[in-house]
Design a protein around this motif. Structure first.
Motif, PDB file in Angstrom:
ATOM      1  N   GLN A   1      -7.019  26.809   8.360  1.00  0.00           N
ATOM      2  CA  GLN A   1      -7.628  28.149   8.464  1.00  0.00           C
ATOM      3  C   GLN A   1      -8.741  28.167   9.525  1.00  0.00           C
ATOM      4  O   GLN A   1      -8.815  29.078  10.344  1.00  0.00           O
ATOM      5  CB  GLN A   1      -8.194  28.489   7.089  1.00  0.00           C
ATOM      6  CG  GLN A   1      -8.649  29.924   6.901  1.00  0.00           C
ATOM      7  CD  GLN A   1      -9.402  30.042   5.563  1.00  0.00           C
ATOM      8  OE1 GLN A   1      -9.042  29.404   4.577  1.00  0.00           O
ATOM      9  NE2 GLN A   1     -10.447  30.828   5.556  1.00  0.00           N
ATOM     10  N   TRP A   2      -9.582  27.165   9.564  1.00  0.00           N
ATOM     11  CA  TRP A   2     -10.720  27.136  10.508  1.00  0.00           C
ATOM     12  C   TRP A   2     -10.269  26.915  11.950  1.00  0.00           C
ATOM     13  O   TRP A   2     -10.841  27.475  12.873  1.00  0.00           O
ATOM     14  CB  TRP A   2     -11.684  25.996  10.143  1.00  0.00           C
ATOM     15  CG  TRP A   2     -12.390  26.170   8.825  1.00  0.00           C
ATOM     16  CD1 TRP A   2     -12.735  27.351   8.218  1.00  0.00           C
ATOM     17  CD2 TRP A   2     -12.824  25.130   7.943  1.00  0.00           C
ATOM     18  NE1 TRP A   2     -13.352  27.119   7.025  1.00  0.00           N
ATOM     19  CE2 TRP A   2     -13.436  25.772   6.813  1.00  0.00           C
ATOM     20  CE3 TRP A   2     -12.786  23.749   7.964  1.00  0.00           C
ATOM     21  CZ2 TRP A   2     -13.977  25.065   5.748  1.00  0.00           C
ATOM     22  CZ3 TRP A   2     -13.338  23.049   6.903  1.00  0.00           C
ATOM     23  CH2 TRP A   2     -13.918  23.692   5.806  1.00  0.00           C
ATOM     24  N   THR A   3      -9.242  26.041  12.128  1.00  0.00           N
ATOM     25  CA  THR A   3      -8.901  25.626  13.500  1.00  0.00           C
ATOM     26  C   THR A   3      -7.679  26.343  14.076  1.00  0.00           C
ATOM     27  O   THR A   3      -7.469  26.338  15.287  1.00  0.00           O
ATOM     28  CB  THR A   3      -8.586  24.112  13.545  1.00  0.00           C
ATOM     29  OG1 THR A   3      -7.452  23.874  12.699  1.00  0.00           O
ATOM     30  CG2 THR A   3      -9.769  23.283  13.098  1.00  0.00           C
ATOM     31  N   GLY A   4      -6.830  26.895  13.196  1.00  0.00           N
ATOM     32  CA  GLY A   4      -5.572  27.496  13.679  1.00  0.00           C
ATOM     33  C   GLY A   4      -4.529  26.443  13.977  1.00  0.00           C
ATOM     34  O   GLY A   4      -3.402  26.763  14.362  1.00  0.00           O
ATOM     35  N   ALA A   5      -4.879  25.167  13.804  1.00  0.00           N
ATOM     36  CA  ALA A   5      -3.909  24.086  14.042  1.00  0.00           C
ATOM     37  C   ALA A   5      -3.069  23.879  12.779  1.00  0.00           C
ATOM     38  O   ALA A   5      -3.369  24.425  11.725  1.00  0.00           O
ATOM     39  CB  ALA A   5      -4.641  22.806  14.409  1.00  0.00           C
ATOM     40  N   ARG A   6      -2.019  23.081  12.935  1.00  0.00           N
ATOM     41  CA  ARG A   6      -1.150  22.767  11.803  1.00  0.00           C
ATOM     42  C   ARG A   6      -1.491  21.360  11.332  1.00  0.00           C
ATOM     43  O   ARG A   6      -1.557  20.434  12.149  1.00  0.00           O
ATOM     44  CB  ARG A   6       0.314  22.850  12.272  1.00  0.00           C
ATOM     45  CG  ARG A   6       1.338  22.527  11.217  1.00  0.00           C
ATOM     46  CD  ARG A   6       2.722  22.950  11.718  1.00  0.00           C
ATOM     47  NE  ARG A   6       3.110  22.249  12.953  1.00  0.00           N
ATOM     48  CZ  ARG A   6       3.742  21.071  12.961  1.00  0.00           C
ATOM     49  NH1 ARG A   6       4.051  20.468  11.839  1.00  0.00           N
ATOM     50  NH2 ARG A   6       4.064  20.490  14.112  1.00  0.00           N
ATOM     51  N   VAL A   7      -1.717  21.220  10.039  1.00  0.00           N
ATOM     52  CA  VAL A   7      -2.025  19.886   9.514  1.00  0.00           C
ATOM     53  C   VAL A   7      -0.729  19.125   9.252  1.00  0.00           C
ATOM     54  O   VAL A   7       0.210  19.658   8.657  1.00  0.00           O
ATOM     55  CB  VAL A   7      -2.873  19.976   8.222  1.00  0.00           C
ATOM     56  CG1 VAL A   7      -2.915  18.629   7.510  1.00  0.00           C
ATOM     57  CG2 VAL A   7      -4.292  20.430   8.554  1.00  0.00           C
ATOM     58  N   GLY A   8      -0.693  17.890   9.750  1.00  0.00           N
ATOM     59  CA  GLY A   8       0.455  17.014   9.496  1.00  0.00           C
ATOM     60  C   GLY A   8       0.140  16.106   8.311  1.00  0.00           C
ATOM     61  O   GLY A   8       0.004  16.561   7.183  1.00  0.00           O
ATOM     62  N   LEU A   9      -0.057  14.812   8.588  1.00  0.00           N
ATOM     63  CA  LEU A   9      -0.324  13.867   7.503  1.00  0.00           C
ATOM     64  C   LEU A   9      -1.769  13.965   7.027  1.00  0.00           C
ATOM     65  O   LEU A   9      -2.668  14.310   7.792  1.00  0.00           O
ATOM     66  CB  LEU A   9      -0.071  12.423   7.972  1.00  0.00           C
ATOM     67  CG  LEU A   9       1.300  12.107   8.555  1.00  0.00           C
ATOM     68  CD1 LEU A   9       1.445  10.601   8.774  1.00  0.00           C
ATOM     69  CD2 LEU A   9       2.411  12.609   7.658  1.00  0.00           C
ATOM     70  N   LYS A  10      -1.959  13.647   5.767  1.00  0.00           N
ATOM     71  CA  LYS A  10      -3.316  13.603   5.191  1.00  0.00           C
ATOM     72  C   LYS A  10      -3.334  12.444   4.208  1.00  0.00           C
ATOM     73  O   LYS A  10      -2.856  12.542   3.091  1.00  0.00           O
ATOM     74  CB  LYS A  10      -3.658  14.924   4.505  1.00  0.00           C
ATOM     75  CG  LYS A  10      -2.427  15.635   3.946  1.00  0.00           C
ATOM     76  CD  LYS A  10      -2.668  17.119   3.823  1.00  0.00           C
ATOM     77  CE  LYS A  10      -1.504  17.803   3.114  1.00  0.00           C
ATOM     78  NZ  LYS A  10      -0.222  17.769   3.845  1.00  0.00           N
TER      79      LYS A  10
END
Ligand code: NAD
Length: 425
Positions: free
Chosen positions: A202-211
């Motif tokens: 939400q903050w960055t507009g990027a897509r999160v992959g692995l966590k």
């Protein structure tokens, strides 16, 4: 009869004893072998069924106790779970030889594990990095809200780092530095990373992959040092041979791999005995050994100004005394009590010391008489027992295997047959 199919439908729903029977039938296991297995597994069956999926029993690994070690001015007994002969004896010997100089001293660097969150489809890496740092306090609060128990004992979020990896399209990785106190910390960190993911998107507009946690736990390392006086190791020639052996491992990855395997002989045995995660520590150790771009030795050896031999080791040590199998497994509990361990930090210190001393003993044997003499007499005993020697026969079989320089089960069986033939007369 060979196995018909590995598709054992409903296997996980069976109780352990039914599972055992099903697998004995499916794999055509003889009654003699299955009875022995059932007998050996029996005491741990309930525990095994709770700990892993599809449990069918347990594997008993010998547990030895190494004596003589002093770590940070405190004597400690070291339980070691290992199937390899000579590992426990090597630690006892190496630890005895540095007692006069006070044993091993350690220092800890940090208690933090690293959680990684991978960001993909990053259009502007610089802006993304700035955004992440701007949200640092929210990140702290979200992480800490995941584990109030950890925070109540002084742990939780400590810091963060944003890394840009050199690929196109850009990939950014957010590192969370989490103080995990007396836990190994994988579950704690993984939960935090997963909780954060939607907020990061939400903050960055990027897509999160692995966590997920990183096993390169370089924010949680231990350094151990020890001095072996010249007179306790056998003089200058031994010291010099060991220094050259150490140099070999420092500059040659082929040698370093075996050198570090020797270090891990001791470390993994204590990790296993205390119910900790052998793979986590091993992955971290080897990754750390390659941090300079070339895989190298985990230990360094040098001559002190007095002419003694000094050794040091530094490596990540993500171990716990809370959580994981450390509290579920009764043997792990006993081992922690035998060691009088009251914190993960103390456990980490002892284990790093074990790695250093284990390496001392292996290098000394290699640089002097070679590893086989000590190793082979223990190996010969295993071979004698495997060939069916009883306790009162084993010594004679071992002696003959060594004197004939033929340490194998065929020779052991011949010797046994002859001994038994002779004693029957
Ligand atoms: P855990 O979740 O079982 O226990 C840790 C929790 O105990 C903390 O989160 C905290 O809530 C609580 N706690 C109570 N007193 C504490 C204290 N004094 N110090 C710290 N925590 C305290 O265990 P864990 O350590 O988070 O996870 C370890 C397990 O995770 C191991 O079994 C490991 O094999 C497994 N694992 C490893 C990896 C990996 O290495 N990549 C990945 C996933 C899982």
């Amino acid at each position: 009869m060979p196995l018909q199919s590995s598709r054992l439908s409903g296997f996980h729903q069976l109780d352990v004893t039914t599972r055992q029977q099903r697998v004995f039938d499916a794999c055509d296991i003889s009654e003699e072998v299955s009875d022995l297995f059932v007998q050996h597994s029996a005491p741990m069956l309930g525990c095994a069924d709770v700990m892993i999926e599809n449990a069918i029993g347990s594997l008993n690994v010998p547990l030895g106790l190494a004596t003589n070690l002093i770590v940070d001015d405190i004597d400690v007994l070291v339980p070691m779970a290992t199937e390899e002969s000579s590992v426990v004896a090597a630690l006892c010997n190496g630890a005895r030889q540095c007692r006069d100089s006070g044993g091993v001293k350690t220092t800890q660097v940090g208690q933090c594990m690293i959680g990684q969150i991978q960001l993909l489809d990053v259009s502007d890496p610089q802006a993304c990095t700035t955004t992440l740092y701007r949200h640092k306090e929210e990140i702290r609060a979200l992480c800490n809200s995941c584990d109030p128990v950890l925070c109540s004992v002084g742990g939780g979020f400590q810091d963060m780092q944003v890394r840009t990896l050199p690929v196109t399209p850009a990939m950014i990785v957010l590192h969370l530095h989490i103080d995990v106190r007396d836990a190994m910390g994988a579950n704690a960190v993984n939960t935090m990373a997963e909780t954060l993911a939607p907020y990061i998107e939400q903050w960055t507009g990027a897509r999160v992959g692995l966590k997920i946690l990183s096993n390169l736990a370089d924010q949680r390392t231990v350094r151990a040092t020890g001095v072996w006086p010249l007179n306790s190791i056998g003089g200058e020639a031994v010291r010099d041979a060991m220094l050259v052996a150490g140099q070999f491992a420092t500059i040659d990855p082929y040698r370093a791999a075996t050198h570090n395997k020797g270090v891990m002989n001791g470390i993994s045995a204590v990790i296993l005995a205390t119910g900790n995660d052998t793979r986590a520590v091993e992955a971290g150790a080897h990754a750390y050994a390659a941090r300079g771009g070339q895989y190298t030795a985990l230990t360094q050896w040098e001559q002190t100004k007095e002419g003694d031999l000094a050794g040091s080791i530094e490596l990540p040590m993500p171990v716990g005394i809370i959580g994981g199998a450390t509290q579920v497994h009764p043997t792990a509990q006993l081992c922690l009590q035998l060691m009088n361990i009251d914190s993960a930090a103390r456990l980490a210190s002892v284990i790093a010391a074990v790695g250093l001393v284990q390496n001392f003993s292996a290098m000394k044997a290699l640089a002097t008489e070679g590893i086989q003499r000590g190793h082979m007499s223990l190996h010969a005993r295993n071979i004698a027992l495997a060939a069916g020697a009883k306790d009162n026969e084993a010594d004679q079989v071992v002696a003959e295997l060594i004197s004939r320089q033929s340490i194998n089960t065929k020779t052991a069986a011949e010797v046994l047959e002859r001994i038994r033939g002779t004693s029957a007369l």
